[in-house]
Design an enzyme around this catalytic site. Structure first.
Site, PDB file in Angstrom:
ATOM      1  N   LYS A  39       0.853  -1.200   0.000  1.00 60.72           N
ATOM      2  CA  LYS A  39       0.000   0.000   0.000  1.00 60.72           C
ATOM      3  C   LYS A  39       0.882   1.242   0.000  1.00 60.72           C
ATOM      4  O   LYS A  39       1.826   1.344   0.780  1.00 60.72           O
ATOM      5  CB  LYS A  39      -0.908   0.007   1.237  1.00 60.72           C
ATOM      6  CG  LYS A  39      -1.821   1.223   1.295  1.00 60.72           C
ATOM      7  CD  LYS A  39      -2.855   1.084   2.396  1.00 60.72           C
ATOM      8  CE  LYS A  39      -2.439   1.679   3.704  1.00 60.72           C
ATOM      9  NZ  LYS A  39      -2.394   3.150   3.739  1.00 60.72           N
ATOM     10  N   ASP A  66      -3.573   4.381  -1.730  1.00 63.38           N
ATOM     11  CA  ASP A  66      -4.510   4.831  -0.682  1.00 63.38           C
ATOM     12  C   ASP A  66      -4.502   6.351  -0.627  1.00 63.38           C
ATOM     13  O   ASP A  66      -3.917   6.952   0.263  1.00 63.38           O
ATOM     14  CB  ASP A  66      -4.067   4.224   0.659  1.00 63.38           C
ATOM     15  CG  ASP A  66      -5.067   4.466   1.770  1.00 63.38           C
ATOM     16  OD1 ASP A  66      -6.224   4.827   1.474  1.00 63.38           O
ATOM     17  OD2 ASP A  66      -4.686   4.276   2.946  1.00 63.38           O
ATOM     18  N   LYS A  68      -7.496   8.144  -0.955  1.00 59.35           N
ATOM     19  CA  LYS A  68      -8.819   8.573  -0.456  1.00 59.35           C
ATOM     20  C   LYS A  68      -9.326   9.796  -1.208  1.00 59.35           C
ATOM     21  O   LYS A  68      -9.480  10.891  -0.665  1.00 59.35           O
ATOM     22  CB  LYS A  68      -8.750   8.866   1.045  1.00 59.35           C
ATOM     23  CG  LYS A  68      -8.336   7.658   1.879  1.00 59.35           C
ATOM     24  CD  LYS A  68      -8.390   7.941   3.369  1.00 59.35           C
ATOM     25  CE  LYS A  68      -8.032   6.729   4.208  1.00 59.35           C
ATOM     26  NZ  LYS A  68      -6.603   6.368   4.177  1.00 59.35           N
ATOM     27  N   ASP A  71     -13.559  14.740  -4.686  1.00 55.65           N
ATOM     28  CA  ASP A  71     -13.568  16.019  -5.401  1.00 55.65           C
ATOM     29  C   ASP A  71     -14.799  15.994  -6.301  1.00 55.65           C
ATOM     30  O   ASP A  71     -15.617  15.061  -6.209  1.00 55.65           O
ATOM     31  CB  ASP A  71     -12.262  16.159  -6.226  1.00 55.65           C
ATOM     32  CG  ASP A  71     -11.888  17.619  -6.449  1.00 55.65           C
ATOM     33  OD1 ASP A  71     -12.781  18.410  -6.829  1.00 55.65           O
ATOM     34  OD2 ASP A  71     -10.716  17.975  -6.255  1.00 55.65           O
ATOM     35  N   THR A 121     -11.747   5.932  10.664  1.00 57.93           N
ATOM     36  CA  THR A 121     -11.796   5.251  11.969  1.00 57.93           C
ATOM     37  C   THR A 121     -11.341   6.157  13.110  1.00 57.93           C
ATOM     38  O   THR A 121     -11.519   5.816  14.270  1.00 57.93           O
ATOM     39  CB  THR A 121     -10.946   3.965  11.953  1.00 57.93           C
ATOM     40  OG1 THR A 121      -9.669   4.282  11.414  1.00 57.93           O
ATOM     41  CG2 THR A 121     -11.585   2.882  11.135  1.00 57.93           C
ATOM     42  N   ARG A 212       3.240  -0.598  10.635  1.00 61.16           N
ATOM     43  CA  ARG A 212       4.340  -0.621  11.606  1.00 61.16           C
ATOM     44  C   ARG A 212       4.736  -1.992  12.138  1.00 61.16           C
ATOM     45  O   ARG A 212       5.943  -2.223  12.327  1.00 61.16           O
ATOM     46  CB  ARG A 212       4.022   0.362  12.742  1.00 61.16           C
ATOM     47  CG  ARG A 212       4.137   1.796  12.273  1.00 61.16           C
ATOM     48  CD  ARG A 212       3.425   2.766  13.176  1.00 61.16           C
ATOM     49  NE  ARG A 212       1.979   2.612  13.068  1.00 61.16           N
ATOM     50  CZ  ARG A 212       1.095   3.340  13.728  1.00 61.16           C
ATOM     51  NH1 ARG A 212       1.514   4.262  14.568  1.00 61.16           N
ATOM     52  NH2 ARG A 212      -0.201   3.147  13.558  1.00 61.16           N
TER      53      ARG A 212
HETATM   54  O1  C5P Z   1       1.087   1.030  11.040  1.00 59.78           O
HETATM   55  P1  C5P Z   1      -0.326   0.554  10.927  1.00 59.78           P
HETATM   56  O2  C5P Z   1      -0.431  -0.969  10.837  1.00 59.78           O
HETATM   57  O3  C5P Z   1      -1.238   1.136  11.974  1.00 59.78           O
HETATM   58  O4  C5P Z   1      -0.781   1.113   9.502  1.00 59.78           O
HETATM   59  C1  C5P Z   1      -2.091   1.037   9.052  1.00 59.78           C
HETATM   60  C2  C5P Z   1      -2.204   1.652   7.696  1.00 59.78           C
HETATM   61  O5  C5P Z   1      -3.565   1.656   7.357  1.00 59.78           O
HETATM   62  C3  C5P Z   1      -1.732   3.097   7.611  1.00 59.78           C
HETATM   63  O6  C5P Z   1      -1.157   3.265   6.310  1.00 59.78           O
HETATM   64  C4  C5P Z   1      -2.981   3.903   7.749  1.00 59.78           C
HETATM   65  O7  C5P Z   1      -2.951   5.120   7.041  1.00 59.78           O
HETATM   66  C5  C5P Z   1      -4.006   2.986   7.102  1.00 59.78           C
HETATM   67  N1  C5P Z   1      -5.364   3.204   7.557  1.00 59.78           N
HETATM   68  C6  C5P Z   1      -5.765   3.135   8.880  1.00 59.78           C
HETATM   69  N2  C5P Z   1      -7.068   3.336   9.214  1.00 59.78           N
HETATM   70  C7  C5P Z   1      -7.959   3.633   8.276  1.00 59.78           C
HETATM   71  C8  C5P Z   1      -7.576   3.700   6.930  1.00 59.78           C
HETATM   72  C9  C5P Z   1      -6.249   3.483   6.601  1.00 59.78           C
HETATM   73  O8  C5P Z   1      -4.949   2.854   9.749  1.00 59.78           O
HETATM   74  N3  C5P Z   1      -9.219   3.794   8.624  1.00 59.78           N
END
Ligand code: C5P
Length: 243
Positions: A39, A66, A68, A71, A121, A212
């Protein structure tokens, strides 16, 4: 999408939340064959990261862009066409009916899949009220999921906690893509509503987005392989239950 139809390896999507193309490329090399789906979000995309979409495709990998989008319809449609030409597999848009309609029309019969983000979220009922909405988060998520389904959107990004309710609402035809995944025992970071990979699969998620826990691991490849093994095992259990 029927979960069993997705190759197990493709169900882990690693978020390349890194500041530049060089570091992202180094992570991709390090992860090797442990990861087939990546992603690219704001951080990397705005640092030249969209150049990796073609490179990853050439290496047989899939890419979730990603960004999002939201527009006016014409602008969304032209953006979707450009991203489609790059060879992305998934693209996110905010779940506004005009935006979703424009994106779906622009992707046409191509292999690009449009995912809708229902409600971010990080939003709670108070945030929605402050932004002028009258519905609480749970009702707006359902309303937008229904609209996405009716417009032919390919999938939804949702928290793993929402997955089983949304699966009942939209049926098997839409992909559910869940961030907020933490292998047991790992720090949640800023994610508030988390699930282990196995529980998210059992709840009906098709794809798990993990950042992460993989890219900041001491051994990223070993971390990705452990999640892959957990996904494969959970998927087998799920198939067993259905038979
Ligand atoms: O590091 P982590 O596992 O928390 O990363 C989650 C990924 O998913 C990040 O790139 C974050 O921007 C994305 N994301 C999220 N919650 C959302 C939509 C996307 O954590 N509702």
């Amino acid at each position: 999408m029927q979960p069993s139809a997705i190759p197990s390896h493709d169900r882990l999507i690693v978020a390349l939340d890194l500041p530049d193309v060089e570091r992202a490329q180094a992570m991709i090399t390090r992860l090797g064959d442990a990861v087939t789906f990546y992603k690219i979000g704001y951080q990397l995309a705005y640092a030249g990261g969209l150049s990796l979409v073609g490179r990853l495709n050439d290496a047989g990998k899939k890419v979730f862009v990603d960004l999002k989008l939201h527009d006016i319809g014409n602008t969304v449609a032209r953006g979707v066409e450009s991203l489609n030409a790059l060879g992305a597999t998934f693209l996110t848009v905010h779940a506004y009916p005009q935006t979703m309609k424009a994106a779906i029309e622009a992707r046409g019969q191509s292999s690009l899949k449009i995912l809708a983000v229902t409600v971010l979220t990080s939003y709670d009922d108070g945030d929605l009220k402050a932004a002028g909405y009258r519905l609480p988060v749970s009702e707006l998520v359902e309303e937008r999921a229904r609209q996405a389904h009716a417009l032919g959107v390919d999938g939804l990004v949702c928290s793993p906690e929402e997955a089983s309710a949304l699966r009942k609402l939209v049926g098997a035809g839409m992909s559910l893509v869940t961030p907020g995944i933490r292998p047991a025992g790992l720090d949640a970071g800023d994610q508030k509503r988390i699930m282990t990979p196995a529980r998210a699969i059992a709840a009906g998620a098709d794809y798990l987005v993990v950042g992460r826990p993989v890219i900041e691991a001491a051994e990223p490849k070993a971390a990705a392989e452990a999640i892959q093994a957990e996904i494969a095992h959970a998927a087998l259990n799920q198939q067993g239950e259905r038979q």
